[in-house]
Design a protein around this motif. Structure first.
Motif, PDB file in Angstrom:
ATOM      1  N   SER A  53       0.849  -1.182   0.000  1.00 50.21           N
ATOM      2  CA  SER A  53       0.000   0.000   0.000  1.00 50.21           C
ATOM      3  C   SER A  53       0.886   1.234   0.000  1.00 50.21           C
ATOM      4  CB  SER A  53      -0.907   0.014   1.239  1.00 50.21           C
ATOM      5  OG  SER A  53      -1.782   1.114   1.210  1.00 50.21           O
ATOM      6  N   ASN A  54       0.429   2.297  -0.636  1.00 52.48           N
ATOM      7  CA  ASN A  54       1.247   3.504  -0.696  1.00 52.48           C
ATOM      8  C   ASN A  54       1.692   3.954   0.686  1.00 52.48           C
ATOM      9  OD1 ASN A  54       2.300   5.940  -2.176  1.00 52.48           O
ATOM     10  ND2 ASN A  54       0.891   6.936  -0.761  1.00 52.48           N
ATOM     11  N   ASN A  55       0.814   3.811   1.668  1.00 51.43           N
ATOM     12  CA  ASN A  55       1.174   4.193   3.026  1.00 51.43           C
ATOM     13  C   ASN A  55       0.474   3.251   4.002  1.00 51.43           C
ATOM     14  OD1 ASN A  55      -1.360   5.469   2.316  1.00 51.43           O
ATOM     15  ND2 ASN A  55      -1.236   6.410   4.339  1.00 51.43           N
ATOM     16  N   ALA A  56       0.578   3.552   5.271  1.00 49.06           N
ATOM     17  CA  ALA A  56       0.074   2.616   6.285  1.00 49.06           C
ATOM     18  C   ALA A  56      -1.057   3.215   7.107  1.00 49.06           C
ATOM     19  CB  ALA A  56       1.220   2.179   7.188  1.00 49.06           C
ATOM     20  N   GLY A  57      -1.843   4.089   6.496  1.00 50.86           N
ATOM     21  CA  GLY A  57      -2.950   4.687   7.216  1.00 50.86           C
ATOM     22  C   GLY A  57      -2.472   5.591   8.341  1.00 50.86           C
ATOM     23  N   VAL A  58      -3.310   5.778   9.331  1.00 49.52           N
ATOM     24  CA  VAL A  58      -2.948   6.571  10.512  1.00 49.52           C
ATOM     25  C   VAL A  58      -3.285   5.736  11.744  1.00 49.52           C
ATOM     26  CG1 VAL A  58      -3.347   8.783   9.361  1.00 49.52           C
ATOM     27  CG2 VAL A  58      -5.223   7.697  10.608  1.00 49.52           C
ATOM     28  N   ASP A  59      -2.862   6.206  12.900  1.00 47.99           N
ATOM     29  CA  ASP A  59      -3.179   5.492  14.135  1.00 47.99           C
ATOM     30  C   ASP A  59      -4.696   5.396  14.289  1.00 47.99           C
ATOM     31  OD1 ASP A  59      -0.496   5.065  15.484  1.00 47.99           O
ATOM     32  OD2 ASP A  59      -0.416   7.212  15.070  1.00 47.99           O
ATOM     33  N   GLY A  60      -5.195   4.185  14.388  1.00 45.55           N
ATOM     34  CA  GLY A  60      -6.602   3.979  14.661  1.00 45.55           C
ATOM     35  C   GLY A  60      -7.527   3.983  13.462  1.00 45.55           C
ATOM     36  N   PHE A  61      -6.977   4.078  12.237  1.00 47.53           N
ATOM     37  CA  PHE A  61      -7.842   4.090  11.052  1.00 47.53           C
ATOM     38  C   PHE A  61      -7.065   3.579   9.851  1.00 47.53           C
ATOM     39  CE2 PHE A  61     -10.565   6.156   7.750  1.00 47.53           C
ATOM     40  CZ  PHE A  61     -11.775   5.606   8.150  1.00 47.53           C
ATOM     41  N   GLY A  62      -7.792   3.015   8.911  1.00 50.61           N
ATOM     42  CA  GLY A  62      -7.134   2.424   7.742  1.00 50.61           C
ATOM     43  C   GLY A  62      -6.260   1.263   8.178  1.00 50.61           C
ATOM     44  N   LEU A  63      -5.127   1.101   7.506  1.00 53.31           N
ATOM     45  CA  LEU A  63      -4.231  -0.001   7.859  1.00 53.31           C
ATOM     46  C   LEU A  63      -3.652   0.136   9.263  1.00 53.31           C
ATOM     47  CD1 LEU A  63      -2.318  -0.612   4.508  1.00 53.31           C
ATOM     48  CD2 LEU A  63      -4.123  -2.006   5.537  1.00 53.31           C
ATOM     49  N   GLY A  64      -3.780   1.324   9.836  1.00 54.90           N
ATOM     50  CA  GLY A  64      -3.378   1.500  11.232  1.00 54.90           C
ATOM     51  C   GLY A  64      -4.105   0.555  12.173  1.00 54.90           C
ATOM     52  N   LEU A  65      -5.318   0.157  11.813  1.00 49.32           N
ATOM     53  CA  LEU A  65      -6.067  -0.810  12.628  1.00 49.32           C
ATOM     54  C   LEU A  65      -5.349  -2.152  12.695  1.00 49.32           C
ATOM     55  CD1 LEU A  65      -9.695  -0.149  11.282  1.00 49.32           C
ATOM     56  CD2 LEU A  65      -8.800   0.491  13.535  1.00 49.32           C
ATOM     57  N   LEU A  66      -4.790  -2.580  11.563  1.00 50.78           N
ATOM     58  CA  LEU A  66      -4.105  -3.874  11.507  1.00 50.78           C
ATOM     59  C   LEU A  66      -2.737  -3.812  12.174  1.00 50.78           C
ATOM     60  CD1 LEU A  66      -4.946  -4.937   7.840  1.00 50.78           C
ATOM     61  CD2 LEU A  66      -6.110  -5.597   9.940  1.00 50.78           C
ATOM     62  N   LEU A  67      -2.133  -2.625  12.182  1.00 54.72           N
ATOM     63  CA  LEU A  67      -0.860  -2.472  12.882  1.00 54.72           C
ATOM     64  C   LEU A  67      -1.074  -2.536  14.396  1.00 54.72           C
ATOM     65  CD1 LEU A  67       0.772   0.349  10.739  1.00 54.72           C
ATOM     66  CD2 LEU A  67       1.579  -2.004  10.938  1.00 54.72           C
ATOM     67  N   GLU A  68      -2.162  -1.968  14.861  1.00 54.16           N
ATOM     68  CA  GLU A  68      -2.444  -1.985  16.297  1.00 54.16           C
ATOM     69  C   GLU A  68      -2.595  -3.406  16.830  1.00 54.16           C
ATOM     70  OE1 GLU A  68      -5.869   0.393  16.984  1.00 54.16           O
ATOM     71  OE2 GLU A  68      -4.771   2.293  16.890  1.00 54.16           O
ATOM     72  N   THR A  69      -3.173  -4.280  16.014  1.00 53.12           N
ATOM     73  CA  THR A  69      -3.372  -5.670  16.430  1.00 53.12           C
ATOM     74  C   THR A  69      -2.220  -6.570  15.990  1.00 53.12           C
ATOM     75  OG1 THR A  69      -4.726  -5.949  14.438  1.00 53.12           O
ATOM     76  CG2 THR A  69      -5.880  -5.526  16.496  1.00 53.12           C
ATOM     77  N   LYS A  70      -1.194  -5.975  15.408  1.00 54.39           N
ATOM     78  CA  LYS A  70       0.022  -6.671  14.978  1.00 54.39           C
ATOM     79  C   LYS A  70      -0.276  -7.821  14.013  1.00 54.39           C
ATOM     80  CE  LYS A  70       2.621  -5.318  19.072  1.00 54.39           C
ATOM     81  NZ  LYS A  70       3.479  -5.744  20.191  1.00 54.39           N
ATOM     82  N   GLN A  71      -1.217  -7.573  13.102  1.00 52.48           N
ATOM     83  CA  GLN A  71      -1.543  -8.572  12.090  1.00 52.48           C
ATOM     84  C   GLN A  71      -0.656  -8.453  10.856  1.00 52.48           C
ATOM     85  OE1 GLN A  71      -5.960  -7.547  12.968  1.00 52.48           O
ATOM     86  NE2 GLN A  71      -6.078  -9.352  11.652  1.00 52.48           N
ATOM     87  N   ILE A  72       0.040  -7.320  10.727  1.00 47.91           N
ATOM     88  CA  ILE A  72       0.924  -7.101   9.579  1.00 47.91           C
ATOM     89  C   ILE A  72       2.365  -7.378   9.988  1.00 47.91           C
ATOM     90  CG2 ILE A  72       1.785  -5.415   7.907  1.00 47.91           C
ATOM     91  CD1 ILE A  72      -0.844  -3.913   8.176  1.00 47.91           C
TER      92      ILE A  72
END
Length: 235
Positions: A53-72
């Motif tokens: 993806s061009n970027n990783a969203g922001v904290d708490g939204f977009g791909l940031g959701l998946l980073l918070e749960t460490k799924q990526i």
């Protein structure tokens, strides 16, 4: 033609998502992201994912959701400056990152979708981007070889679709979405409007339905603004 329309994002993902897959996710910043599909992907609990993806969203939204749960486990991206959790995971060694120039990333996806395995580009010559890559000279200029990208699943956002999956994107939300859709072995699109086959003027279609496997409707997306700068009020 089989029915491509699913009742919800969860339904559209339930039998195509697994651990360790690669996902191509459309959008630029928070513009044109498939927000309902990203949220549904989080709910699957799939882990060890690679996200293109061009970027990783922001904290708490977009791909940031998946980073918070460490799924990526790995991000293949161009710009990652708006996400503090991304920064923390990267600096701590929890997240693998493959930074790719923006135009190169777009062409990697487009070429992958077109069946082109690799291509030469001048972008990145003489920089860290070129490390470990083949360099060839054409007409007196050096080029580096870039491998194309494909994904197990692509998640994209469009403004309008017909039931065959022909897509219309709205303004800058077009960004990376067509290329991600092309690169996915299975592509799921989230749209605001769904119309019958034949209602779209062929000249207004941006991406043909041959690239689209599944469609869900999200008629009222949140459409957050990533950064809003207002002129200071003069008292």
């Amino acid at each position: 033609m089989s029915n491509k329309v699913f009742q919800s994002a969860a339904d559209a993902l339930q039998d195509i998502v697994d651990d360790g897959q690669t996902f191509a996710v459309g959008g630029f910043g928070l513009c044109g992201i498939p927000e309902a599909l990203i949220a549904a992907l989080k709910e699957t609990g799939a882990k060890e994912l690679t996200c293109i993806s061009n970027n990783a969203g922001v904290d708490g939204f977009g791909l940031g959701l998946l980073l918070e749960t460490k799924q990526i486990k790995k991000m293949i991206s161009s710009y990652v400056g708006e996400n503090k959790e991304f920064e923390r995971q990267y600096l701590s060694g929890e997240l693998e990152v493959e930074l790719t120039p923006q135009g190169t990333l777009a062409e990697k996806l487009r070429a992958g979708g077109a069946g082109i395995p690799a291509f030469f580009t001048q972008t990145g010559v003489g920089t860290l981007i070129a490390e470990g890559k083949e360099v060839r000279e054409f007409d007196g200029k050096e080029y580096i070889l870039e491998n194309s990208l494909t994904a197990d699943v692509a998640l994209v956002k469009a403004y309008k679709a017909d039931k065959a999956g022909n897509l219309v994107f709205r303004k800058t939300a077009r960004n990376f979405n067509p290329m991600c859709a092309m690169a996915g072995k299975v592509t799921v699109v989230e749209v605001e409007q769904l119309v019958e086959i034949g209602e779209l003027d062929p000249d207004e279609i941006h991406l043909p339905g041959i690239y689209i496997n599944r469609i869900i409707v999200n008629a009222h997306p949140e459409k957050r603004i990533e950064q809003m700068t207002l002129k200071a009020e003069v008292v």
